[in-house]
Write a protein that holds these residues in place. Structure first.
Motif, short mmCIF file in Angstrom:
data_model
loop_
_atom_site.label_atom_id
_atom_site.label_comp_id
_atom_site.label_asym_id
_atom_site.label_seq_id
_atom_site.Cartn_x
_atom_site.Cartn_y
_atom_site.Cartn_z
N ASP A 161 24.64 -14.41 12.58
CA ASP A 161 25.69 -13.87 11.65
C ASP A 161 25.44 -12.47 11.64
O ASP A 161 24.80 -11.84 11.07
CB ASP A 161 25.34 -14.63 10.37
CG ASP A 161 26.52 -14.38 9.28
OD1 ASP A 161 27.39 -13.55 9.73
OD2 ASP A 161 26.49 -14.76 8.02
N GLU A 162 26.46 -11.67 12.20
CA GLU A 162 26.53 -10.24 12.29
C GLU A 162 24.86 -9.51 12.51
O GLU A 162 24.60 -8.90 11.72
CB GLU A 162 27.08 -9.60 10.80
CG GLU A 162 28.56 -10.17 10.78
CD GLU A 162 29.00 -9.32 9.61
OE1 GLU A 162 28.86 -8.52 9.50
OE2 GLU A 162 30.07 -10.00 9.05
N SER B 201 30.91 -16.45 8.11
CA SER B 201 29.59 -16.65 7.79
C SER B 201 29.42 -18.21 7.14
O SER B 201 28.53 -19.00 7.58
CB SER B 201 29.08 -15.95 6.82
OG SER B 201 28.83 -14.27 7.11
MG LIG Z 1 29.57 -12.85 6.61
#
Ligand SMILES: [Mg+2]
Ligand SMILES: Nc1ncnc2c1ncn2[C@@H]1O[C@H](COP(=O)(O)OP(=O)(O)OP(=O)(O)O)[C@@H](O)[C@H]1O
Lengths: 256, 222
Positions: free
Chosen positions: A177-178, A52
């Motif tokens: 991000d995810e 991240s």
């Molecule tokens: Mg992360």
């Protein structure tokens, strides 16, 4: 600072010798990453490995103390110095970001979530941004939700709106991000489907994900991070194959 | 058996109403001052990395919230003339009430702004919004709903605290009432009447804010 040679011609994203600390803890440890226009890069690695943080350095939400970040041919940051605010804001419109927790503007209707950027940042006319917004909603399969409030959507729907919001700025690249980590399993597919669509259109993307099958399917290149370092990088065949390096294999053994 | 005699109240109804009007005027202007300054100071205390601004704003709250309103009013009215600055009593009342109340409003504002999820800010910045536009279009609108209930309490305090301005020779409802008492000696009746006037004022303000809050909710903001 802008007159120095570009890190890599033709690259849409490049980081050179990135070091990032939170306090005394080294979080990114000499990250060198280049993403070509049209390339889909998937970032994997254990929790806390800095995925991240790396992604957020690519649009200036975080700033690395050492090293260089360039996106879209412009130098975003250098040795702990970000671009001046106004140039930074302008550059950010060219890089879309999608967050794990959606972060839809809770007080705005779905359509306004999508059009507020074009209207207030790109100074598009209201009708034009609305037309584009409805087109994008259609693209992510939510044409009927234009007037809904975010609070009344499912997680999968929220994330698709968030993707449409980012696309409304007509970005040259997208950072995910995810995007599916906060979703119930049955809602993951609809979001991945939208990302597949973008890949097919040739969008340049960095995707952080724990969906290994999806990574294998969509990535041109997979990058494995561990403790702030890039420990492996290659095509899905290489990363998931038997010749991958031991750290990659031990990570994959845990998640697969 | 208490024998009530409201005739002094009735006979002096005009002057009581005039006093009420003065109270409303001072309170209304003070509220505007309090909200404006409170908003600025509250925003000034959001970012601790801006040392000077944060320091000044914190010092403001420290002083104005930490000392009695009456002391502040007396300083404005009796203290400042020692430096050759004599403010009209109306202005002293407004400044005294406004600055005192702003220190509370700033804390309300700061709390509400901080309660908006950090992700909202990041999402706005990520599409290229400036700090200022993010604050105006994304953060403040979401914070407002959370500001209103405590702000209602603060306004009610402000109205009740305004009784003190009679002590800096403003002819507010309190002052007018005391004038009537000094002639009629009907303290209980007059103070009951004054209490009723304050009740009407505080009730009106809380109704107004509740209506505003409901309007926001029906617009889907929560
Ligand atoms: Mg992360
Ligand atoms: N704002 C912050 N302040 C201090 N430490 C932080 C901050 N953000 C992240 N970290 C730390 O940096 C490290 C890397 O975090 P990061 O979120 O980049 O990891 P990640 O690879 O994305 O992990 P995950 O898979 O859990 O999302 C972690 O140890 C985390 O605790």
């Amino acid at each position: 600072m802008m007159t120095q040679p570009k890190a890599s011609a033709g690259a849409l994203i490049s980081t050179i010798g990135l070091f990032k600390y939170f306090g005394d803890t080294l979080i990114l440890d000499d990250i060198n990453l280049t993403v070509q226009r049209g390339e889909v890069v998937v970032l994997i690695g254990p929790s806390g490995s800095g995925k991240s943080t790396l992604l957020r350095c690519c649009n200036g939400l975080e700033i690395a103390q050492k090293g260089i970040v360039e996106i879209c041919g412009e130098r975003l940051s250098q040795q702990g110095q970000l671009l001046p605010e106004r140039q930074l804001d302008a550059l950010r419109t060219r890089a879309g970001m999608v967050f794990q927790s959606f972060n839809l503007f809770a007080h705005l209707k779905v359509i306004d979530n999508i059009t507020i950027g074009p209207r207030k940042v790109l100074e598009q006319h209201a009708e034009e941004s609305r037309r584009l917004g409805l087109e994008l909603l259609d693209k992510v399969g939510l044409a009927d939700k234009a007037d809904a409030m975010p609070g009344n959507l499912s997680g999968g729907q929220k994330q698709r709106v968030a993707i449409a919001r980012a696309l409304a700025m007509r970005p040259e690249l997208m950072l995910f991000d995810e995007p599916t980590s906060a979703l119930d399993p049955e809602l993951v597919g609809e979001v991945l489907q939208v990302i597949r669509l973008l890949a097919a259109e040739g969008m340049t993307m960095i995707i952080v994900t724990h969906e290994m099958n999806f990574a294998r399917e969509i990535a041109d290149r997979i990058i494995v991070m561990d403790r702030g370092r890039i420990v492996d990088s290659g095509t899905p065949e290489m990363i998931f194959g038997s010749e991958a390096n031991p750290r990659t294999r031990s990570f994959l053994a845990k998640v697969l | 058996m208490i024998d009530f005699d409201f005739s002094p109240v009735i006979e002096n109804f005009g002057s009581l109403m005039h006093g009420t009007l003065i109270t409303v005027e001072v309170v209304a202007v003070s509220m505007i001052l309090s909200c404006t300054l409170g908003l600025l100071v509250g925003i000034g205390r959001l970012d601790t990395s801006r040392r000077l601004l944060y320091g000044i704003c914190s010092f403001y709250v420290f002083i104005f919230r930490g000392t009695p309103l009456l002391v502040q009013l007396f300083i404005w009215y009796y203290g400042l003339p020692q430096f050759g600055i004599s403010l009209p009593s109306f202005l002293c009342g407004v400044i005294g009430l406004g600055l005192y109340s702003a220190s509370y409003v700033s804390e309300i504002v700061r709390g509400a702004l901080q309660s908006v999820d950090k992700g909202q800010h990041e999402a706005a910045r990520a599409i290229g919004m400036s700090r200022r536009v993010t604050m105006r279009l994304i953060i403040v609108p979401q914070a407002i709903v959370r500001i209103i209930p405590p702000l209602g309490n603060e306004f009610i305090s402000l109205i009740k605290n305004s009784a003190l301005i009679s002590l800096v020779t403003i002819h507010d409802i309190m002052h007018e009432g005391q004038q009537i008492i000094s002639v009629s000696y009907r303290s209980l009746e007059v103070y009951l009447a004054i209490g009723a006037v304050y009740l009407v004022l505080t009730w009106s303000v809380s109704r107004l804010l509740r209506t505003f809050e409901n309007r926001l909710h029906t617009k889907g903001i929560q």
